[in-house]
Design a protein around this motif. Structure first.
Motif, PDB file in Angstrom:
ATOM      1  N   PHE A  11      26.446  26.008  23.634  1.00 47.29           N
ATOM      2  CA  PHE A  11      27.894  25.857  23.471  1.00 47.29           C
ATOM      3  C   PHE A  11      28.159  24.533  22.771  1.00 47.29           C
ATOM      4  CE2 PHE A  11      30.073  29.254  25.749  1.00 47.29           C
ATOM      5  CZ  PHE A  11      29.003  29.867  26.385  1.00 47.29           C
ATOM      6  N   GLY A  12      28.801  24.579  21.606  1.00 47.47           N
ATOM      7  CA  GLY A  12      29.160  23.370  20.870  1.00 47.47           C
ATOM      8  C   GLY A  12      28.221  23.118  19.698  1.00 47.47           C
ATOM      9  N   PHE A  13      28.825  22.841  18.570  1.00 51.95           N
ATOM     10  CA  PHE A  13      28.053  22.459  17.381  1.00 51.95           C
ATOM     11  C   PHE A  13      28.761  21.250  16.760  1.00 51.95           C
ATOM     12  CE2 PHE A  13      26.367  22.868  13.020  1.00 51.95           C
ATOM     13  CZ  PHE A  13      25.042  23.136  13.280  1.00 51.95           C
ATOM     14  N   ILE A  39      31.178  28.365  19.553  1.00 50.34           N
ATOM     15  CA  ILE A  39      32.025  27.240  19.115  1.00 50.34           C
ATOM     16  C   ILE A  39      33.500  27.634  19.306  1.00 50.34           C
ATOM     17  CG2 ILE A  39      30.515  25.945  17.584  1.00 50.34           C
ATOM     18  CD1 ILE A  39      32.487  28.863  16.309  1.00 50.34           C
ATOM     19  N   ALA A  40      34.412  26.683  19.019  1.00 49.91           N
ATOM     20  CA  ALA A  40      35.836  26.981  19.230  1.00 49.91           C
ATOM     21  C   ALA A  40      36.496  27.506  17.954  1.00 49.91           C
ATOM     22  CB  ALA A  40      36.541  25.714  19.716  1.00 49.91           C
ATOM     23  N   ASN A  41      36.176  26.911  16.840  1.00 51.25           N
ATOM     24  CA  ASN A  41      36.877  27.222  15.593  1.00 51.25           C
ATOM     25  C   ASN A  41      35.965  27.993  14.634  1.00 51.25           C
ATOM     26  OD1 ASN A  41      38.100  27.186  13.128  1.00 51.25           O
ATOM     27  ND2 ASN A  41      38.664  25.005  13.187  1.00 51.25           N
ATOM     28  N   LYS A  44      35.367  26.665  10.665  1.00 51.15           N
ATOM     29  CA  LYS A  44      34.729  25.407  10.222  1.00 51.15           C
ATOM     30  C   LYS A  44      33.439  25.697   9.472  1.00 51.15           C
ATOM     31  CE  LYS A  44      35.920  21.888  13.589  1.00 51.15           C
ATOM     32  NZ  LYS A  44      35.443  21.171  14.759  1.00 51.15           N
ATOM     33  N   ARG A  46      29.594  25.099   8.729  1.00 52.27           N
ATOM     34  CA  ARG A  46      28.494  24.657   9.594  1.00 52.27           C
ATOM     35  C   ARG A  46      27.225  24.479   8.770  1.00 52.27           C
ATOM     36  NH1 ARG A  46      31.427  24.020  14.459  1.00 52.27           N
ATOM     37  NH2 ARG A  46      32.961  25.673  14.458  1.00 52.27           N
ATOM     38  N   ASP A  74      33.328  19.443  24.208  1.00 48.52           N
ATOM     39  CA  ASP A  74      34.074  18.221  24.514  1.00 48.52           C
ATOM     40  C   ASP A  74      35.241  18.482  25.460  1.00 48.52           C
ATOM     41  OD1 ASP A  74      35.343  19.812  22.692  1.00 48.52           O
ATOM     42  OD2 ASP A  74      36.084  18.178  21.442  1.00 48.52           O
ATOM     43  N   ASN A  75      35.141  19.546  26.271  1.00 43.03           N
ATOM     44  CA  ASN A  75      36.250  19.884  27.164  1.00 43.03           C
ATOM     45  C   ASN A  75      35.640  20.160  28.543  1.00 43.03           C
ATOM     46  OD1 ASN A  75      37.938  21.549  28.725  1.00 43.03           O
ATOM     47  ND2 ASN A  75      38.932  22.406  26.921  1.00 43.03           N
ATOM     48  N   GLY A 123      20.996  13.514  29.131  1.00 44.36           N
ATOM     49  CA  GLY A 123      21.876  12.936  28.096  1.00 44.36           C
ATOM     50  C   GLY A 123      23.214  12.459  28.638  1.00 44.36           C
ATOM     51  N   ALA A 127      22.779   8.312  27.415  1.00 46.51           N
ATOM     52  CA  ALA A 127      22.244   9.170  26.336  1.00 46.51           C
ATOM     53  C   ALA A 127      20.722   9.113  26.183  1.00 46.51           C
ATOM     54  CB  ALA A 127      22.961   8.882  25.032  1.00 46.51           C
ATOM     55  N   ALA A 293      24.739   6.648  22.595  1.00 44.79           N
ATOM     56  CA  ALA A 293      25.569   7.700  21.993  1.00 44.79           C
ATOM     57  C   ALA A 293      24.949   8.045  20.651  1.00 44.79           C
ATOM     58  CB  ALA A 293      26.996   7.186  21.797  1.00 44.79           C
TER      59      ALA A 293
HETATM   60  N1  LIG Z   1      28.684  12.197  21.025  1.00 41.48           N
HETATM   61  C1  LIG Z   1      27.859  11.466  21.776  1.00 41.48           C
HETATM   62  O1  LIG Z   1      27.288  10.480  21.312  1.00 41.48           O
HETATM   63  C2  LIG Z   1      27.596  11.866  23.202  1.00 41.48           C
HETATM   64  C3  LIG Z   1      26.707  11.083  23.963  1.00 41.48           C
HETATM   65  C4  LIG Z   1      26.439  11.464  25.293  1.00 41.48           C
HETATM   66  C5  LIG Z   1      27.064  12.588  25.811  1.00 41.48           C
HETATM   67  N2  LIG Z   1      27.948  13.296  25.038  1.00 41.48           N
HETATM   68  C6  LIG Z   1      28.578  14.490  25.634  1.00 41.48           C
HETATM   69  O2  LIG Z   1      28.163  15.631  24.918  1.00 41.48           O
HETATM   70  C7  LIG Z   1      29.198  16.596  24.882  1.00 41.48           C
HETATM   71  C8  LIG Z   1      29.492  16.966  23.430  1.00 41.48           C
HETATM   72  O3  LIG Z   1      29.970  15.825  22.752  1.00 41.48           O
HETATM   73  P1  LIG Z   1      30.121  15.818  21.157  1.00 41.48           P
HETATM   74  O4  LIG Z   1      30.317  14.393  20.792  1.00 41.48           O
HETATM   75  O5  LIG Z   1      29.040  16.592  20.520  1.00 41.48           O
HETATM   76  O6  LIG Z   1      31.520  16.583  20.963  1.00 41.48           O
HETATM   77  P2  LIG Z   1      32.167  17.019  19.595  1.00 41.48           P
HETATM   78  O7  LIG Z   1      31.493  16.408  18.427  1.00 41.48           O
HETATM   79  O8  LIG Z   1      33.646  16.807  19.735  1.00 41.48           O
HETATM   80  O9  LIG Z   1      31.896  18.594  19.515  1.00 41.48           O
HETATM   81  C9  LIG Z   1      32.427  19.466  20.457  1.00 41.48           C
HETATM   82  C10 LIG Z   1      31.988  20.879  20.134  1.00 41.48           C
HETATM   83  O10 LIG Z   1      32.439  21.720  21.193  1.00 41.48           O
HETATM   84  C11 LIG Z   1      33.027  22.894  20.634  1.00 41.48           C
HETATM   85  N3  LIG Z   1      33.959  23.422  21.620  1.00 41.48           N
HETATM   86  C12 LIG Z   1      35.035  22.824  22.184  1.00 41.48           C
HETATM   87  N4  LIG Z   1      35.592  23.620  23.122  1.00 41.48           N
HETATM   88  C13 LIG Z   1      34.823  24.754  23.161  1.00 41.48           C
HETATM   89  C14 LIG Z   1      34.851  25.942  23.925  1.00 41.48           C
HETATM   90  N5  LIG Z   1      35.784  26.135  24.866  1.00 41.48           N
HETATM   91  N6  LIG Z   1      33.905  26.876  23.707  1.00 41.48           N
HETATM   92  C15 LIG Z   1      32.951  26.701  22.777  1.00 41.48           C
HETATM   93  N7  LIG Z   1      32.845  25.572  22.030  1.00 41.48           N
HETATM   94  C16 LIG Z   1      33.785  24.624  22.212  1.00 41.48           C
HETATM   95  C17 LIG Z   1      33.640  22.422  19.344  1.00 41.48           C
HETATM   96  O11 LIG Z   1      33.826  23.540  18.511  1.00 41.48           O
HETATM   97  P3  LIG Z   1      34.320  23.415  16.988  1.00 41.48           P
HETATM   98  O12 LIG Z   1      33.132  22.835  16.246  1.00 41.48           O
HETATM   99  O13 LIG Z   1      34.601  24.802  16.585  1.00 41.48           O
HETATM  100  O14 LIG Z   1      35.499  22.499  17.020  1.00 41.48           O
HETATM  101  C18 LIG Z   1      32.573  21.448  18.834  1.00 41.48           C
HETATM  102  O15 LIG Z   1      31.569  22.140  18.146  1.00 41.48           O
HETATM  103  C19 LIG Z   1      30.389  15.959  25.631  1.00 41.48           C
HETATM  104  O16 LIG Z   1      30.354  16.343  26.972  1.00 41.48           O
HETATM  105  C20 LIG Z   1      30.092  14.474  25.528  1.00 41.48           C
HETATM  106  O17 LIG Z   1      30.673  13.738  26.595  1.00 41.48           O
HETATM  107  C21 LIG Z   1      28.211  12.968  23.759  1.00 41.48           C
END
Ligand SMILES: NC(=O)c1ccc[n+]([C@@H]2O[C@H](COP(=O)([O-])OP(=O)(O)OC[C@H]3O[C@@H](n4cnc5c(N)ncnc54)[C@H](OP(=O)(O)O)[C@@H]3O)[C@@H](O)[C@H]2O)c1
Length: 407
Positions: A11-13, A39-41, A44, A46, A74-75, A123, A127, A293
Protein backbone atom coordinates in the motif's frame (compact mmCIF):
# COMPACT_ATOMS: atom_id res chain seq x y z
CA UNK A 1 20.02 -21.93 4.61
CA UNK A 2 17.64 -19.71 2.65
CA UNK A 3 14.19 -18.71 3.89
CA UNK A 4 10.88 -18.91 2.12
CA UNK A 5 9.82 -16.82 -0.83
CA UNK A 6 7.14 -14.20 -0.13
CA UNK A 7 4.54 -12.49 -2.30
CA UNK A 8 3.94 -8.88 -1.28
CA UNK A 9 1.01 -6.50 -1.61
CA UNK A 10 2.19 -2.95 -1.00
CA UNK A 11 0.00 0.00 0.00
CA UNK A 12 1.52 3.32 -1.10
CA UNK A 13 3.93 4.30 -3.84
CA UNK A 14 5.12 7.60 -2.38
CA UNK A 15 8.53 8.39 -0.91
CA UNK A 16 8.94 5.04 0.89
CA UNK A 17 6.81 2.79 -1.36
CA UNK A 18 8.65 3.80 -4.54
CA UNK A 19 11.93 3.52 -2.60
CA UNK A 20 11.03 -0.05 -1.67
CA UNK A 21 10.26 -0.89 -5.31
CA UNK A 22 13.67 0.40 -6.39
CA UNK A 23 15.50 -1.15 -3.43
CA UNK A 24 14.03 -4.58 -4.22
CA UNK A 25 15.12 -4.19 -7.86
CA UNK A 26 18.67 -3.20 -6.93
CA UNK A 27 19.35 -5.46 -3.96
CA UNK A 28 20.53 -9.08 -4.10
CA UNK A 29 17.57 -10.14 -2.00
CA UNK A 30 15.53 -12.76 -3.86
CA UNK A 31 13.12 -13.72 -1.08
CA UNK A 32 10.12 -11.59 -2.11
CA UNK A 33 8.34 -10.14 -5.09
CA UNK A 34 5.73 -7.42 -5.29
CA UNK A 35 2.48 -8.61 -6.84
CA UNK A 36 0.47 -5.39 -6.54
CA UNK A 37 0.58 -1.81 -5.29
CA UNK A 38 -2.55 -0.12 -3.96
CA UNK A 39 -2.48 3.67 -4.28
CA UNK A 40 -4.99 6.52 -3.87
CA UNK A 41 -4.79 8.40 -7.15
CA UNK A 42 -5.03 6.29 -10.34
CA UNK A 43 -3.98 9.17 -12.61
CA UNK A 44 -0.51 9.85 -11.19
CA UNK A 45 2.48 8.88 -13.31
CA UNK A 46 4.50 6.04 -11.73
CA UNK A 47 8.01 4.75 -12.25
CA UNK A 48 6.69 1.16 -12.40
CA UNK A 49 4.45 -0.71 -14.90
CA UNK A 50 0.76 0.38 -14.83
CA UNK A 51 -0.41 -3.21 -14.44
CA UNK A 52 1.07 -3.29 -10.94
CA UNK A 53 -1.32 -0.61 -9.62
CA UNK A 54 -4.85 -0.66 -8.28
CA UNK A 55 -6.96 1.57 -6.07
CA UNK A 56 -8.97 -1.38 -4.72
CA UNK A 57 -7.60 -2.31 -1.30
CA UNK A 58 -9.42 -5.65 -1.24
CA UNK A 59 -7.62 -6.82 -4.38
CA UNK A 60 -4.57 -7.08 -2.12
CA UNK A 61 -6.18 -7.85 1.21
CA UNK A 62 -8.30 -10.73 -0.14
CA UNK A 63 -5.70 -12.16 -2.52
CA UNK A 64 -4.79 -15.63 -1.20
CA UNK A 65 -1.44 -15.53 -3.03
CA UNK A 66 -0.28 -12.46 -1.07
CA UNK A 67 1.57 -13.47 2.12
CA UNK A 68 2.64 -10.03 3.35
CA UNK A 69 0.95 -6.63 3.31
CA UNK A 70 3.46 -3.78 3.36
CA UNK A 71 1.66 -0.65 4.55
CA UNK A 72 3.36 2.59 3.44
CA UNK A 73 0.62 5.20 3.19
CA UNK A 74 0.40 8.65 4.75
CA UNK A 75 -2.99 8.28 6.45
CA UNK A 76 -2.95 6.54 9.81
CA UNK A 77 -6.74 5.94 10.03
CA UNK A 78 -6.83 4.19 6.64
CA UNK A 79 -3.60 2.38 7.61
CA UNK A 80 -5.32 1.05 10.76
CA UNK A 81 -8.11 -0.48 8.64
CA UNK A 82 -5.59 -2.00 6.21
CA UNK A 83 -3.27 -3.44 8.85
CA UNK A 84 -5.97 -4.95 11.06
CA UNK A 85 -7.80 -6.48 8.10
CA UNK A 86 -4.53 -7.90 6.74
CA UNK A 87 -3.71 -9.60 10.06
CA UNK A 88 -7.26 -10.98 10.33
CA UNK A 89 -7.00 -12.27 6.75
CA UNK A 90 -3.95 -14.30 7.76
CA UNK A 91 -1.26 -12.03 6.31
CA UNK A 92 1.92 -10.81 7.94
CA UNK A 93 2.35 -7.02 7.98
CA UNK A 94 5.28 -4.64 7.59
CA UNK A 95 4.65 -0.94 8.26
CA UNK A 96 6.65 2.25 8.85
CA UNK A 97 3.68 4.15 10.28
CA UNK A 98 4.68 5.36 13.76
CA UNK A 99 1.42 7.20 14.45
CA UNK A 100 -0.65 4.11 13.73
CA UNK A 101 1.63 1.95 15.89
CA UNK A 102 1.92 4.34 18.80
CA UNK A 103 -1.82 4.95 18.95
CA UNK A 104 -2.80 1.26 18.69
CA UNK A 105 0.18 -0.66 20.04
CA UNK A 106 -1.64 -2.58 22.78
CA UNK A 107 -4.37 -3.65 20.36
CA UNK A 108 -1.90 -4.58 17.62
CA UNK A 109 0.11 -6.73 20.01
CA UNK A 110 -3.09 -8.54 21.06
CA UNK A 111 -4.13 -8.96 17.43
CA UNK A 112 -0.81 -10.62 16.62
CA UNK A 113 -1.46 -13.15 19.40
CA UNK A 114 -5.03 -13.68 18.27
CA UNK A 115 -4.25 -14.16 14.56
CA UNK A 116 -0.80 -15.71 14.89
CA UNK A 117 0.41 -13.22 12.26
CA UNK A 118 3.40 -10.91 12.89
CA UNK A 119 3.70 -7.18 12.33
CA UNK A 120 7.20 -5.72 11.93
CA UNK A 121 8.04 -2.00 11.90
CA UNK A 122 11.76 -1.24 12.00
CA UNK A 123 11.26 1.81 9.72
CA UNK A 124 8.81 3.42 12.15
CA UNK A 125 11.41 4.66 14.66
CA UNK A 126 14.54 6.47 13.40
CA UNK A 127 14.00 4.96 9.90
CA UNK A 128 17.31 3.44 8.81
CA UNK A 129 18.72 2.97 12.32
CA UNK A 130 18.19 -0.68 13.32
CA UNK A 131 17.01 0.09 16.84
CA UNK A 132 13.82 -1.91 17.37
CA UNK A 133 15.14 -5.36 16.58
CA UNK A 134 18.30 -4.56 18.54
CA UNK A 135 16.31 -3.54 21.62
CA UNK A 136 14.23 -6.68 21.25
CA UNK A 137 17.07 -9.16 20.55
CA UNK A 138 20.56 -7.83 21.15
CA UNK A 139 19.70 -6.03 24.39
CA UNK A 140 17.29 -8.73 25.48
CA UNK A 141 19.26 -9.74 28.56
CA UNK A 142 21.08 -6.51 29.29
CA UNK A 143 19.72 -4.37 32.10
CA UNK A 144 18.90 -1.28 30.09
CA UNK A 145 19.12 2.03 31.91
CA UNK A 146 18.28 4.54 29.21
CA UNK A 147 17.41 4.96 25.55
CA UNK A 148 17.57 8.52 24.26
CA UNK A 149 17.78 10.08 20.88
CA UNK A 150 17.15 12.62 18.21
CA UNK A 151 14.17 10.93 16.61
CA UNK A 152 12.81 13.62 14.31
CA UNK A 153 14.78 14.91 11.34
CA UNK A 154 12.63 17.98 10.55
CA UNK A 155 13.02 19.51 14.00
CA UNK A 156 16.72 18.71 14.00
CA UNK A 157 17.07 20.51 10.67
CA UNK A 158 15.15 23.53 12.00
CA UNK A 159 17.23 23.70 15.20
CA UNK A 160 20.45 23.51 13.17
CA UNK A 161 19.14 26.39 11.00
CA UNK A 162 18.24 28.59 14.03
CA UNK A 163 21.78 28.22 15.39
CA UNK A 164 23.01 30.73 12.84
CA UNK A 165 20.77 33.42 14.34
CA UNK A 166 17.59 32.88 12.32
CA UNK A 167 14.07 32.75 13.75
CA UNK A 168 11.99 29.61 14.12
CA UNK A 169 9.59 30.74 11.35
CA UNK A 170 12.40 31.37 8.85
CA UNK A 171 14.02 28.02 9.67
CA UNK A 172 10.70 26.20 9.24
CA UNK A 173 10.13 27.89 5.87
CA UNK A 174 13.59 26.78 4.74
CA UNK A 175 12.96 23.21 5.94
CA UNK A 176 9.70 23.12 3.97
CA UNK A 177 11.37 24.55 0.85
CA UNK A 178 14.06 21.86 0.99
CA UNK A 179 11.50 19.08 1.60
CA UNK A 180 12.64 18.29 5.17
CA UNK A 181 9.33 19.37 6.76
CA UNK A 182 5.71 18.60 5.89
CA UNK A 183 3.40 21.38 4.67
CA UNK A 184 1.56 20.76 7.99
CA UNK A 185 4.56 20.50 10.33
CA UNK A 186 2.55 20.43 13.59
CA UNK A 187 3.23 16.79 14.47
CA UNK A 188 6.96 17.37 14.03
CA UNK A 189 7.54 20.77 15.65
CA UNK A 190 5.20 20.15 18.58
CA UNK A 191 7.10 16.98 19.44
CA UNK A 192 4.35 14.44 18.61
CA UNK A 193 6.29 12.57 15.94
CA UNK A 194 9.24 12.05 18.31
CA UNK A 195 6.73 10.93 20.96
CA UNK A 196 5.18 8.32 18.64
CA UNK A 197 8.65 6.87 18.09
CA UNK A 198 9.49 6.99 21.80
CA UNK A 199 6.23 5.13 22.53
CA UNK A 200 7.45 2.30 20.29
CA UNK A 201 10.96 2.31 21.81
CA UNK A 202 9.52 2.17 25.35
CA UNK A 203 7.72 -1.08 24.51
CA UNK A 204 10.86 -2.74 23.18
CA UNK A 205 13.34 -1.26 25.68
CA UNK A 206 11.37 -1.66 28.90
CA UNK A 207 8.20 -3.59 28.06
CA UNK A 208 6.04 -0.54 28.82
CA UNK A 209 3.06 0.13 26.55
CA UNK A 210 1.50 3.58 27.01
CA UNK A 211 -0.67 5.94 25.02
CA UNK A 212 1.45 8.64 23.34
CA UNK A 213 -0.58 11.20 25.30
CA UNK A 214 0.81 9.68 28.54
CA UNK A 215 4.33 10.84 27.61
CA UNK A 216 4.99 14.48 28.55
CA UNK A 217 6.38 16.57 25.71
CA UNK A 218 7.50 20.07 24.82
CA UNK A 219 8.04 21.09 21.19
CA UNK A 220 10.52 23.46 19.60
CA UNK A 221 8.25 26.29 18.44
CA UNK A 222 9.34 28.68 21.18
CA UNK A 223 13.08 28.20 20.82
CA UNK A 224 14.42 31.72 20.32
CA UNK A 225 17.75 33.08 18.98
CA UNK A 226 18.47 34.11 22.62
CA UNK A 227 18.25 30.49 23.78
CA UNK A 228 20.56 29.49 20.95
CA UNK A 229 22.97 32.24 22.01
CA UNK A 230 23.06 30.87 25.55
CA UNK A 231 23.71 27.39 24.17
CA UNK A 232 26.62 28.79 22.12
CA UNK A 233 28.08 30.56 25.16
CA UNK A 234 27.96 27.27 27.09
CA UNK A 235 29.45 25.38 24.14
CA UNK A 236 26.30 23.28 23.99
CA UNK A 237 23.62 22.79 21.33
CA UNK A 238 19.83 22.61 21.58
CA UNK A 239 18.40 19.32 20.28
CA UNK A 240 14.91 17.84 20.55
CA UNK A 241 15.61 14.72 22.61
CA UNK A 242 13.23 11.87 23.33
CA UNK A 243 14.34 9.86 26.31
CA UNK A 244 13.11 6.93 28.37
CA UNK A 245 14.97 5.57 31.36
CA UNK A 246 14.67 3.32 34.34
CA UNK A 247 15.40 3.95 38.01
CA UNK A 248 14.97 0.72 39.91
CA UNK A 249 11.43 -0.45 38.98
CA UNK A 250 10.26 2.95 37.78
CA UNK A 251 10.36 3.92 34.10
CA UNK A 252 10.21 7.55 32.94
CA UNK A 253 9.92 9.16 29.51
CA UNK A 254 9.66 12.59 27.93
CA UNK A 255 10.40 14.56 24.78
CA UNK A 256 11.88 18.02 25.31
CA UNK A 257 14.39 20.40 23.69
CA UNK A 258 17.62 19.76 25.55
CA UNK A 259 21.03 21.44 25.91
CA UNK A 260 23.50 18.84 24.69
CA UNK A 261 27.20 19.11 25.57
CA UNK A 262 30.02 18.58 23.08
CA UNK A 263 30.92 15.31 24.79
CA UNK A 264 27.46 13.88 24.08
CA UNK A 265 27.21 11.90 20.83
CA UNK A 266 23.89 13.61 20.01
CA UNK A 267 25.68 16.99 19.80
CA UNK A 268 27.03 16.23 16.33
CA UNK A 269 23.84 14.78 14.84
CA UNK A 270 22.97 17.25 12.09
CA UNK A 271 19.95 18.09 9.97
CA UNK A 272 17.71 15.16 8.98
CA UNK A 273 20.05 12.61 10.54
CA UNK A 274 18.85 10.76 13.68
CA UNK A 275 20.90 9.41 16.57
CA UNK A 276 20.05 6.97 19.35
CA UNK A 277 22.04 6.30 22.52
CA UNK A 278 21.44 3.05 24.40
CA UNK A 279 22.84 2.59 27.89
CA UNK A 280 22.90 -0.86 29.43
CA UNK A 281 24.43 -2.14 32.63
CA UNK A 282 26.65 -4.55 30.67
CA UNK A 283 26.99 -3.15 27.15
CA UNK A 284 27.31 0.36 28.67
CA UNK A 285 26.92 3.35 26.35
CA UNK A 286 26.38 2.73 22.65
CA UNK A 287 25.49 5.11 19.87
CA UNK A 288 23.61 4.58 16.60
CA UNK A 289 23.48 7.24 13.93
CA UNK A 290 21.82 7.26 10.52
CA UNK A 291 19.25 8.79 8.21
CA UNK A 292 15.96 9.21 10.06
CA UNK A 293 13.95 9.76 6.89
CA UNK A 294 14.14 9.51 3.14
CA UNK A 295 13.15 7.13 0.41
CA UNK A 296 16.04 4.62 0.39
CA UNK A 297 17.02 4.80 4.08
CA UNK A 298 13.44 4.05 5.18
CA UNK A 299 12.99 1.42 2.45
CA UNK A 300 16.16 -0.26 3.76
CA UNK A 301 14.45 -0.85 7.11
CA UNK A 302 11.29 -2.10 5.38
CA UNK A 303 13.38 -4.45 3.24
CA UNK A 304 15.09 -5.77 6.34
CA UNK A 305 11.69 -6.55 7.90
CA UNK A 306 10.53 -8.34 4.74
CA UNK A 307 13.74 -10.36 4.77
CA UNK A 308 13.19 -11.22 8.46
CA UNK A 309 9.74 -12.57 7.60
CA UNK A 310 11.31 -15.08 5.19
CA UNK A 311 12.72 -16.85 8.25
CA UNK A 312 9.55 -16.37 10.32
CA UNK A 313 10.93 -13.66 12.59
CA UNK A 314 8.43 -11.94 14.87
CA UNK A 315 8.74 -9.64 17.87
CA UNK A 316 8.15 -11.65 21.00
CA UNK A 317 7.75 -8.52 23.17
CA UNK A 318 9.85 -10.38 25.69
CA UNK A 319 10.19 -7.50 28.14
CA UNK A 320 6.47 -6.85 28.06
CA UNK A 321 5.90 -10.39 29.20
CA UNK A 322 8.81 -10.42 31.65
CA UNK A 323 9.07 -7.01 33.36
CA UNK A 324 5.57 -6.95 34.78
CA UNK A 325 6.51 -5.02 37.92
CA UNK A 326 7.94 -1.97 36.08
CA UNK A 327 5.88 1.12 36.76
CA UNK A 328 5.59 4.01 34.26
CA UNK A 329 5.83 7.44 35.90
CA UNK A 330 4.95 10.55 33.91
CA UNK A 331 4.92 13.29 36.50
CA UNK A 332 8.56 13.48 37.48
CA UNK A 333 10.59 16.65 37.89
CA UNK A 334 13.46 17.75 35.68
CA UNK A 335 16.17 20.40 35.60
CA UNK A 336 15.28 23.00 33.04
CA UNK A 337 15.99 26.42 31.58
CA UNK A 338 12.74 28.39 31.16
CA UNK A 339 12.97 31.67 29.26
CA UNK A 340 10.82 34.39 27.75
CA UNK A 341 10.73 38.11 27.14
CA UNK A 342 8.73 39.12 30.18
CA UNK A 343 11.37 40.42 32.59
CA UNK A 344 9.00 41.33 35.41
CA UNK A 345 7.36 38.03 36.30
CA UNK A 346 9.68 35.07 36.15
CA UNK A 347 7.58 31.96 36.92
CA UNK A 348 9.56 31.11 40.04
CA UNK A 349 6.36 29.89 41.79
CA UNK A 350 6.22 26.87 39.47
CA UNK A 351 9.69 25.58 40.44
CA UNK A 352 10.59 23.12 43.18
CA UNK A 353 14.11 24.53 43.31
CA UNK A 354 15.73 27.54 41.60
CA UNK A 355 19.47 27.75 40.91
CA UNK A 356 19.79 30.64 38.44
CA UNK A 357 17.79 33.66 37.36
CA UNK A 358 18.56 36.33 34.79
CA UNK A 359 16.61 39.44 33.78
CA UNK A 360 17.19 41.92 30.96
CA UNK A 361 14.81 44.09 28.91
CA UNK A 362 14.87 41.60 26.02
CA UNK A 363 15.21 38.25 27.65
CA UNK A 364 14.82 36.65 31.05
CA UNK A 365 15.24 33.16 32.32
CA UNK A 366 15.11 30.92 35.33
CA UNK A 367 16.89 27.60 35.80
CA UNK A 368 15.96 24.96 38.30
CA UNK A 369 13.99 21.84 39.01
CA UNK A 370 10.33 21.71 38.06
CA UNK A 371 7.55 19.13 37.87
CA UNK A 372 6.76 18.21 34.26
CA UNK A 373 3.09 19.07 34.58
CA UNK A 374 3.98 22.62 35.71
CA UNK A 375 6.51 22.90 32.92
CA UNK A 376 4.02 21.91 30.24
CA UNK A 377 1.49 24.41 31.57
CA UNK A 378 4.12 27.13 31.46
CA UNK A 379 5.11 26.37 27.90
CA UNK A 380 1.48 26.01 26.72
CA UNK A 381 -0.18 28.86 28.52
CA UNK A 382 2.55 31.19 29.63
CA UNK A 383 4.50 31.64 26.40
CA UNK A 384 7.64 30.39 28.12
CA UNK A 385 10.21 28.38 26.24
CA UNK A 386 11.65 25.32 27.98
CA UNK A 387 14.95 23.55 27.40
CA UNK A 388 16.16 20.72 29.64
CA UNK A 389 19.59 21.33 31.11
CA UNK A 390 22.44 19.14 29.93
CA UNK A 391 23.28 16.07 31.98
CA UNK A 392 26.64 17.73 32.81
CA UNK A 393 24.89 20.79 34.29
CA UNK A 394 22.46 18.59 36.21
CA UNK A 395 25.23 16.53 37.81
CA UNK A 396 26.92 19.76 38.84
CA UNK A 397 23.74 21.06 40.52
CA UNK A 398 23.15 17.73 42.19
CA UNK A 399 26.74 17.62 43.45
CA UNK A 400 26.30 21.15 44.86
CA UNK A 401 23.06 20.09 46.55
CA UNK A 402 24.67 17.06 48.14
CA UNK A 403 27.55 19.19 49.43
CA UNK A 404 25.12 21.67 50.97
CA UNK A 405 23.15 18.86 52.58
CA UNK A 406 26.34 17.32 53.95
CA UNK A 407 27.30 20.66 55.53
N1 LIG B 1 9.13 9.63 4.13
C1 LIG B 1 9.95 9.22 5.09
O1 LIG B 1 11.14 9.56 5.10
C2 LIG B 1 9.45 8.29 6.16
C3 LIG B 1 10.35 7.85 7.15
C4 LIG B 1 9.89 6.96 8.14
C5 LIG B 1 8.57 6.55 8.12
N2 LIG B 1 7.72 7.03 7.15
C6 LIG B 1 6.33 6.56 7.17
O2 LIG B 1 6.08 5.83 5.99
C7 LIG B 1 4.74 6.00 5.57
C8 LIG B 1 4.73 6.50 4.12
O3 LIG B 1 5.34 7.77 4.07
P1 LIG B 1 5.72 8.44 2.67
O4 LIG B 1 6.62 9.57 3.01
O5 LIG B 1 6.15 7.43 1.69
O6 LIG B 1 4.30 9.06 2.22
P2 LIG B 1 3.98 9.74 0.84
O7 LIG B 1 5.19 10.04 0.05
O8 LIG B 1 3.05 10.88 1.13
O9 LIG B 1 3.16 8.63 0.03
C9 LIG B 1 1.94 8.15 0.49
C10 LIG B 1 1.41 7.10 -0.47
O10 LIG B 1 0.23 6.55 0.11
C11 LIG B 1 -0.78 6.46 -0.89
N3 LIG B 1 -2.07 6.47 -0.21
C12 LIG B 1 -2.59 7.40 0.62
N4 LIG B 1 -3.78 6.99 1.12
C13 LIG B 1 -4.00 5.74 0.59
C14 LIG B 1 -5.02 4.78 0.73
N5 LIG B 1 -6.08 5.00 1.52
N6 LIG B 1 -4.91 3.62 0.05
C15 LIG B 1 -3.86 3.37 -0.74
N7 LIG B 1 -2.82 4.23 -0.89
C16 LIG B 1 -2.91 5.41 -0.25
C17 LIG B 1 -0.51 7.64 -1.79
O11 LIG B 1 -1.13 7.40 -3.03
P3 LIG B 1 -0.93 8.36 -4.30
O12 LIG B 1 0.49 8.12 -4.75
O13 LIG B 1 -1.92 7.87 -5.28
O14 LIG B 1 -1.16 9.75 -3.79
C18 LIG B 1 1.02 7.64 -1.85
O15 LIG B 1 1.47 6.75 -2.83
C19 LIG B 1 4.11 6.97 6.58
O16 LIG B 1 3.48 6.25 7.60
C20 LIG B 1 5.32 7.69 7.16
O17 LIG B 1 5.08 8.17 8.47
C21 LIG B 1 8.14 7.87 6.18
Amino acid sequence: MSGKSLTLGVFGFGCVGSGLYETLRQSNFKGANIKRFCIANPDKERSAPNALFTTEADELLNDPEIDVIVELIDNSEAAYQIVTKALRNGKAVVTANKKLLAEHLQELIALQDETGQPILYEGAAAASIPIIRNLEEYYDNDLLREVSGILNGSTNFILSAIEDGGTFDAALELAQKLGFAESDPTLDVDGWDAKFKLTILLAHAFGIVVEPSDIPHVGITRISPQVQRIANERRERVKLVGKCWREDKKVFAHVIPTFVTQEDELNQVENEVNGVVVEGAFSQRQFFRGKGAGSFPTAAAVLSDISALTYDYRYEYKKLNREKDFEFVNDHSIWVHVSGNNRDVLPLYAFEEVVNTFRSPEHSYVEGRIGLRNLINLSKEGNWSAVALSSAAVSQFEKQNNLELAN
